[in-house]
Motif scaffolding. Structure first.
Motif, short mmCIF file in Angstrom:
data_model
loop_
_atom_site.label_atom_id
_atom_site.label_comp_id
_atom_site.label_asym_id
_atom_site.label_seq_id
_atom_site.Cartn_x
_atom_site.Cartn_y
_atom_site.Cartn_z
N ILE A 113 -14.44 0.83 33.19
CA ILE A 113 -13.32 1.66 32.29
C ILE A 113 -13.89 2.67 30.77
O ILE A 113 -13.99 3.23 30.78
CB ILE A 113 -12.17 0.73 32.23
CG1 ILE A 113 -11.91 0.32 33.64
CG2 ILE A 113 -10.99 1.22 31.15
CD1 ILE A 113 -10.05 -0.49 33.69
N ALA A 114 -14.63 1.24 30.14
CA ALA A 114 -15.39 1.07 28.88
C ALA A 114 -16.81 2.49 29.48
O ALA A 114 -16.60 3.43 28.41
CB ALA A 114 -15.39 0.01 28.53
N ARG A 115 -17.40 2.33 29.97
CA ARG A 115 -18.55 3.22 30.22
C ARG A 115 -18.17 4.56 30.33
O ARG A 115 -18.44 5.23 30.32
CB ARG A 115 -19.32 2.44 31.56
CG ARG A 115 -19.77 1.61 31.04
CD ARG A 115 -21.52 1.33 31.48
NE ARG A 115 -22.06 0.09 31.29
CZ ARG A 115 -22.71 -0.54 31.08
NH1 ARG A 115 -23.72 0.50 32.02
NH2 ARG A 115 -23.48 -1.58 30.84
N THR A 116 -16.68 4.75 31.65
CA THR A 116 -16.23 6.32 31.63
C THR A 116 -15.33 6.53 30.68
O THR A 116 -15.60 7.80 30.57
CB THR A 116 -14.65 5.76 33.22
OG1 THR A 116 -14.80 5.06 34.39
CG2 THR A 116 -14.15 7.46 33.02
N GLY A 117 -15.09 6.19 29.39
CA GLY A 117 -14.62 6.43 28.75
C GLY A 117 -15.71 7.04 27.78
O GLY A 117 -15.87 8.30 26.68
N PHE A 118 -16.70 6.16 27.51
CA PHE A 118 -18.65 6.66 26.70
C PHE A 118 -18.58 7.97 27.86
O PHE A 118 -19.32 8.69 26.75
CB PHE A 118 -18.87 5.26 26.95
CG PHE A 118 -18.77 4.32 25.18
CD1 PHE A 118 -18.95 4.77 24.41
CD2 PHE A 118 -18.53 3.22 25.94
CE1 PHE A 118 -18.61 3.93 23.67
CE2 PHE A 118 -18.65 2.39 25.35
CZ PHE A 118 -18.74 2.61 23.96
N LEU A 135 -29.35 12.43 18.19
CA LEU A 135 -29.03 11.27 18.17
C LEU A 135 -29.61 10.22 19.18
O LEU A 135 -29.94 9.03 19.49
CB LEU A 135 -27.17 11.42 17.88
CG LEU A 135 -27.12 10.11 18.01
CD1 LEU A 135 -27.32 9.47 16.99
CD2 LEU A 135 -25.08 10.17 17.86
N PHE A 136 -29.23 11.01 20.86
CA PHE A 136 -29.41 9.79 22.15
C PHE A 136 -30.60 9.00 22.37
O PHE A 136 -31.23 8.69 22.59
CB PHE A 136 -29.34 10.54 23.06
CG PHE A 136 -27.50 10.59 23.13
CD1 PHE A 136 -26.92 9.74 22.70
CD2 PHE A 136 -26.85 11.28 24.30
CE1 PHE A 136 -25.16 10.43 22.39
CE2 PHE A 136 -25.71 11.24 24.71
CZ PHE A 136 -24.90 10.80 23.73
N LEU A 208 -24.24 1.48 25.37
CA LEU A 208 -24.23 2.00 24.01
C LEU A 208 -26.29 2.56 23.89
O LEU A 208 -26.69 3.63 23.30
CB LEU A 208 -24.60 1.52 22.34
CG LEU A 208 -23.92 0.61 21.76
CD1 LEU A 208 -23.04 -0.03 20.41
CD2 LEU A 208 -22.10 2.50 22.05
N ASP A 209 -26.48 2.00 24.59
CA ASP A 209 -27.86 1.89 25.62
C ASP A 209 -28.08 2.92 26.69
O ASP A 209 -28.84 3.69 26.92
CB ASP A 209 -29.35 1.10 25.08
CG ASP A 209 -29.10 0.01 25.55
OD1 ASP A 209 -28.55 0.39 26.87
OD2 ASP A 209 -28.43 -1.66 25.88
#
Length: 408
Positions: A113-118, A135-136, A208-209
């Motif tokens: 769920i969290a990574r889908t948002g990211f 930035l990435f 984040l990575d």
């Protein structure tokens, strides 16, 4: 968004179905999976991911297929590295063996769920600001550097968990897999809720990575989502399949650092090629070499193969793995709440014996390395005394836990 709406709906429905199947048929009833069960389901989930990739290759062509496989392999490798942290969290919270599956499934669901948002936030940023690639790339290069630093496990509880402990009354003991329990007539939290919060919180940091890494391999949002989702599905089974082997992959962090640095450079080169930042080349694109998908896939596979093979053949890696597992198994053996399954206690006991034999077989240098582990020595002495008492009560076999680390 990389695919028609109906394809998105069908894909999401299939992934939700797989997660629901996992919950209702595997973890709803607390149990410790056997090695055969873990291996079978791990292989099945990998097969599903590979078949999906073949479908992408046939329908979308070689470029899309290569991007999917590069993304999937990278995300899978990063997810295995995440298992190290999950292991630390689960061990530090003393999660009962039978309930570890449910904790891991929560972590995987929260992660998805969290990574889908990211992913959607990242896609929106890329479409709006071309400089986001810079930035990435910087994030990945910094992450690669941090992975080369020695691990510090002294602070295993994240900020949210510490805050929860201060604000709420938390039971010292588990109540099965319940999140709340009654104690002295009051409804209070159990450690099960805290461990889920800890895993969920750390997974946000993993993303984040992880998300910049896969955007460095493909900007197709559908491929980013599916590669990420399939890399997470089956992670619960992989945890139990690799149980006892995680610490042996001593060079994996170096391999992942090399991969993230490579993708970081790839992102910076792509950013230069698409440049519109005013203070770089007056806002005009810079003519640089771009790294192809085929080369990316080859580098990722090559680095992973080299680091995994080197880890498996390293005597030092085998010794460190045996010492870490002996410490973990001795602590579990002494923890009365760790498992109520006699077969699981017998498995732990047999694992201790196997680790004893392995350290002896590696020679005096590594035997001495084990003897210098003071906390390990104390744990093993206590495990020996506990097992001896269990034998006298007729609750265990006569074979004792390892005596290897004491000077004869």
């Amino acid at each position: 968004m990389g695919a028609p709406t109906w394809v998105w709906v069908a894909t999401v429905a299939a992934i939700v179905g797989l997660l629901a199947f996992d919950y209702f048929f595997h973890v709803r009833k607390a149990h410790t999976p056997t090695l055969k069960e873990a291996a079978t389901w791990s292989a099945l989930y990998v097969a599903i991911a590979l078949l999906f990739g073949v479908g992408v290759l046939i329908i979308g062509g070689g470029t899309m297929g290569g991007e999917y496989f590069a993304g999937y392999i990278t995300e899978k490798a990063l997810s295995v590295d995440n298992l190290f942290v999950f292991l630390i969290i689960i061990t530090s919270f003393r999660v009962p063996r039978e309930d570890q599956q449910k904790v891991l499934l929560f972590g995987i669901t929260f992660s998805l769920i969290a990574r889908t948002g990211f992913i959607f936030v990242g896609a929106a940023l890329i479409n709006t600001f071309a400089w986001v690639f810079y930035l990435f790339g910087l994030i990945l290069l910094l992450t690669a550097g941090n992975m080369l630093k020695p691990d510090d496990d002294s602070d295993k509880e994240n900020f949210v968990v510490r805050l929860a402990r201060k604000m709420f009354h938390v039971s010292e003991h588990y109540d099965g897999d319940k999140l709340f329990t009654m104690e002295n007539g009051k409804r209070i939290l159990t450690p099960m809720l805290l461990v889920m919060v800890a895993i969920g919180g750390t997974d946000i940091l993993f993303a984040l990575d992880s998300i910049p890494a896969i955007f460095g391999l493909t900007q197709n949002v559908y491929l980013v989502f599916t590669a990420t989702a399939f890399s997470l599905l089956g992670l619960r089974q992989l945890y139990f399949l690799l149980d006892g082997l995680l610490d042996r992959l001593i060079f994996l962090s170096y391999g992942l650092a090399a991969i993230l640095a490579f993708i970081g450079v790839k992102l910076v080169l792509h950013a230069l090629h698409e440049n519109n930042v005013p203070f770089i080349n007056d806002g005009d694109p810079v003519q640089v070499v771009e790294i192809s998908t085929g080369l990316s896939l080859s580098v990722i596979l090559g680095v992973l193969v080299v680091t995994v093979v080197a880890s498996l053949f390293s005597k030092r890696g085998r010794a460190k793995n045996a010492i870490a597992n002996a410490r973990r198994h001795a602590a579990a053996y002494l923890d009365s709440e760790y498992t109520s399954d006699p077969a699981e206690r017998e498995r732990i006991h047999n694992a201790l014996l196997a680790e004893r034999d392995l350290i002896i077989s590696l020679g005096p240098e590594y035997l001495q390395m084990a003897r210098e582990e003071t906390p390990l020595m104390e744990l093993l002495e206590r495990a020996l005394a506990s097992h001896t008492a269990a034998v006298e009560r007729g609750e265990a076999s006569s074979a004792g836990p390892p005596k290897i680390l004491r000077e004869e």
